[in-house]
Write a protein that holds these residues in place. Structure first.
Motif, mmCIF file in Angstrom:
data_model
loop_
_atom_site.group_PDB
_atom_site.id
_atom_site.type_symbol
_atom_site.label_atom_id
_atom_site.label_comp_id
_atom_site.label_asym_id
_atom_site.label_seq_id
_atom_site.Cartn_x
_atom_site.Cartn_y
_atom_site.Cartn_z
ATOM 1 N N ALA A 45 0.833 -1.202 0.000
ATOM 2 C CA ALA A 45 0.000 0.000 0.000
ATOM 3 C C ALA A 45 0.872 1.259 0.000
ATOM 4 N N ARG A 46 0.428 2.238 -0.792
ATOM 5 C CA ARG A 46 1.127 3.516 -0.891
ATOM 6 C C ARG A 46 0.223 4.614 -0.359
ATOM 7 N N ILE A 50 -8.577 15.533 -1.866
ATOM 8 C CA ILE A 50 -8.926 14.288 -1.184
ATOM 9 C C ILE A 50 -7.752 13.946 -0.275
ATOM 10 N N PRO A 51 -7.966 13.898 1.041
ATOM 11 C CA PRO A 51 -6.846 13.670 1.963
ATOM 12 C C PRO A 51 -6.216 12.285 1.781
ATOM 13 N N PRO A 52 -5.008 12.116 2.298
ATOM 14 C CA PRO A 52 -4.275 10.861 2.099
ATOM 15 C C PRO A 52 -5.008 9.617 2.591
ATOM 16 N N TRP A 53 -4.795 8.545 1.821
ATOM 17 C CA TRP A 53 -5.254 7.217 2.203
ATOM 18 C C TRP A 53 -4.224 6.217 1.671
ATOM 19 N N TYR A 54 -4.278 5.006 2.185
ATOM 20 C CA TYR A 54 -3.352 3.963 1.734
ATOM 21 C C TYR A 54 -4.033 3.124 0.667
ATOM 22 N N GLU A 55 -3.311 2.912 -0.430
ATOM 23 C CA GLU A 55 -3.879 2.247 -1.590
ATOM 24 C C GLU A 55 -2.867 1.274 -2.188
ATOM 25 N N GLU A 56 -3.327 0.079 -2.485
ATOM 26 C CA GLU A 56 -2.474 -0.911 -3.158
ATOM 27 C C GLU A 56 -2.632 -0.834 -4.673
ATOM 28 N N ARG A 57 -3.823 -0.482 -5.144
ATOM 29 C CA ARG A 57 -4.112 -0.481 -6.588
ATOM 30 C C ARG A 57 -4.072 0.948 -7.148
ATOM 31 N N VAL A 58 -2.888 1.518 -7.164
ATOM 32 C CA VAL A 58 -2.713 2.901 -7.626
ATOM 33 C C VAL A 58 -3.065 3.028 -9.108
ATOM 34 N N ASP A 59 -2.745 2.014 -9.906
ATOM 35 C CA ASP A 59 -3.080 2.058 -11.335
ATOM 36 C C ASP A 59 -4.586 2.183 -11.549
ATOM 37 N N ALA A 60 -5.366 1.483 -10.725
ATOM 38 C CA ALA A 60 -6.823 1.559 -10.833
ATOM 39 C C ALA A 60 -7.322 2.966 -10.485
ATOM 40 N N VAL A 61 -6.701 3.592 -9.509
ATOM 41 C CA VAL A 61 -7.065 4.968 -9.143
ATOM 42 C C VAL A 61 -6.764 5.903 -10.316
ATOM 43 N N MET A 67 -1.008 12.343 -6.002
ATOM 44 C CA MET A 67 0.324 12.454 -5.415
ATOM 45 C C MET A 67 0.560 11.319 -4.432
ATOM 46 N N GLU A 68 1.824 10.959 -4.296
ATOM 47 C CA GLU A 68 2.225 10.013 -3.264
ATOM 48 C C GLU A 68 3.005 10.783 -2.221
ATOM 49 N N SER A 69 2.705 10.505 -0.966
ATOM 50 C CA SER A 69 3.358 11.160 0.152
ATOM 51 C C SER A 69 4.447 10.241 0.689
ATOM 52 N N HIS A 70 5.671 10.740 0.700
ATOM 53 C CA HIS A 70 6.804 10.010 1.257
ATOM 54 C C HIS A 70 7.149 10.671 2.589
ATOM 55 N N LEU A 71 6.879 9.975 3.681
ATOM 56 C CA LEU A 71 7.099 10.536 5.011
ATOM 57 C C LEU A 71 8.510 10.227 5.501
ATOM 58 N N SER A 72 9.101 11.206 6.201
ATOM 59 C CA SER A 72 10.415 11.013 6.806
ATOM 60 C C SER A 72 10.495 11.880 8.059
ATOM 61 N N PRO A 73 11.521 11.672 8.881
ATOM 62 C CA PRO A 73 11.669 12.525 10.079
ATOM 63 C C PRO A 73 11.863 14.009 9.735
ATOM 64 N N HIS A 74 12.263 14.304 8.500
ATOM 65 C CA HIS A 74 12.482 15.687 8.076
ATOM 66 C C HIS A 74 11.237 16.299 7.450
ATOM 67 N N GLY A 75 10.137 15.573 7.427
ATOM 68 C CA GLY A 75 8.899 16.068 6.837
ATOM 69 C C GLY A 75 8.511 15.252 5.621
ATOM 70 N N ALA A 76 7.380 15.585 5.056
ATOM 71 C CA ALA A 76 6.870 14.855 3.897
ATOM 72 C C ALA A 76 7.436 15.443 2.606
ATOM 73 N N ASP A 77 7.599 14.571 1.633
ATOM 74 C CA ASP A 77 7.949 14.982 0.286
ATOM 75 C C ASP A 77 6.899 14.350 -0.620
ATOM 76 N N TYR A 78 6.494 15.049 -1.657
ATOM 77 C CA TYR A 78 5.406 14.579 -2.493
ATOM 78 C C TYR A 78 5.886 14.320 -3.915
ATOM 79 N N GLU A 79 5.361 13.253 -4.483
ATOM 80 C CA GLU A 79 5.691 12.859 -5.842
ATOM 81 C C GLU A 79 4.407 12.795 -6.668
ATOM 82 N N VAL A 80 4.394 13.471 -7.810
ATOM 83 C CA VAL A 80 3.233 13.430 -8.698
ATOM 84 C C VAL A 80 3.240 12.090 -9.427
ATOM 85 N N LEU A 81 2.137 11.335 -9.279
ATOM 86 C CA LEU A 81 2.000 10.048 -9.958
ATOM 87 C C LEU A 81 1.218 10.184 -11.253
ATOM 88 N N LYS A 82 0.251 11.106 -11.266
ATOM 89 C CA LYS A 82 -0.608 11.284 -12.438
ATOM 90 C C LYS A 82 -1.151 12.712 -12.424
#
Length: 177
Positions: free
Chosen positions: A2-3, A44-55, A156-171
């Motif tokens: 899940a992402r 739409i706030p973050p959620w965990y998703e396994e089927r990102v392609d379907a989204v 977007m995908e949210s990549h969490l770290s101790p330094h804060g979140a970084d976001y990656e555009v997926l589509k």
């Protein structure tokens, strides 16, 4: 696996530059300013998703959808709660068309809206609430006139770290003017 994903409206280069100029006057605050590429309005706030392609496929239905609305940010404040702040954000009135787009995307994705009402906001910085007592200023309520006309929305995908979140555009889904 899940992402952690969410749907957002990215901020234009012009508004990014305006925000960076505004932030200069508050450079002394002990906050983590979001980088320009991470500035966005969450639909739409973050959620965990396994089927990102379907989204991504479901979001394709919105490609070319007419979007003739603008967003106007009129205030920058500490938020989301003035008594226990953890953000600096810009706020504005929610355009009816933006709410319709948000509702349509939620329905298409089978996401249930949050219990609290949707607020148009743009997070500029984050900080730990316990550090607020050390801030040189405890009041922030500045009038701004920041306008944005959305040309697209993104998954977007949210990549969490101790330094804060970084976001990656997926589509990216382009809207029609």
């Amino acid at each position: 696996m899940a992402r952690r994903i969410f749907v957002a409206i990215p901020v234009s280069k012009l508004l990014q530059e305006t925000i960076l100029l505004w932030e200069e006057q508050y450079a002394n605050l002990p906050v983590r300013w979001l980088s320009e590429k991470n500035l966005h309005v969450t639909l739409i706030p973050p959620w965990y998703e396994e089927r990102v392609d379907a989204v991504c496929l479901k979001l394709q239905a919105f490609r070319g959808m007419r979007a003739s609305f603008g967003m106007e940010f009129t205030r920058v404040r500490f938020g989301p709660d003035e008594k226990n702040p953890r953000l600096i954000w810009a706020e504005g009135e929610v355009p009816r068309e933006l709410l319709s787009l948000k509702d349509g995307i939620e329905e298409a994705l089978g996401q249930h809206g949050e219990m609290r009402p949707f607020r148009l906001h743009l997070t500029l910085a984050r900080f730990r609430p316990e550090t607020f007592s050390s801030f040189p200023t405890k009041k922030l309520d500045e009038r701004v006139e920041w306008r944005e006309r959305p040309a697209s929305f993104v998954l977007m995908e949210s990549h969490l770290s101790p330094h804060g979140a970084d976001y990656e555009v997926l589509k990216e889904i382009t809207l029609a003017p």
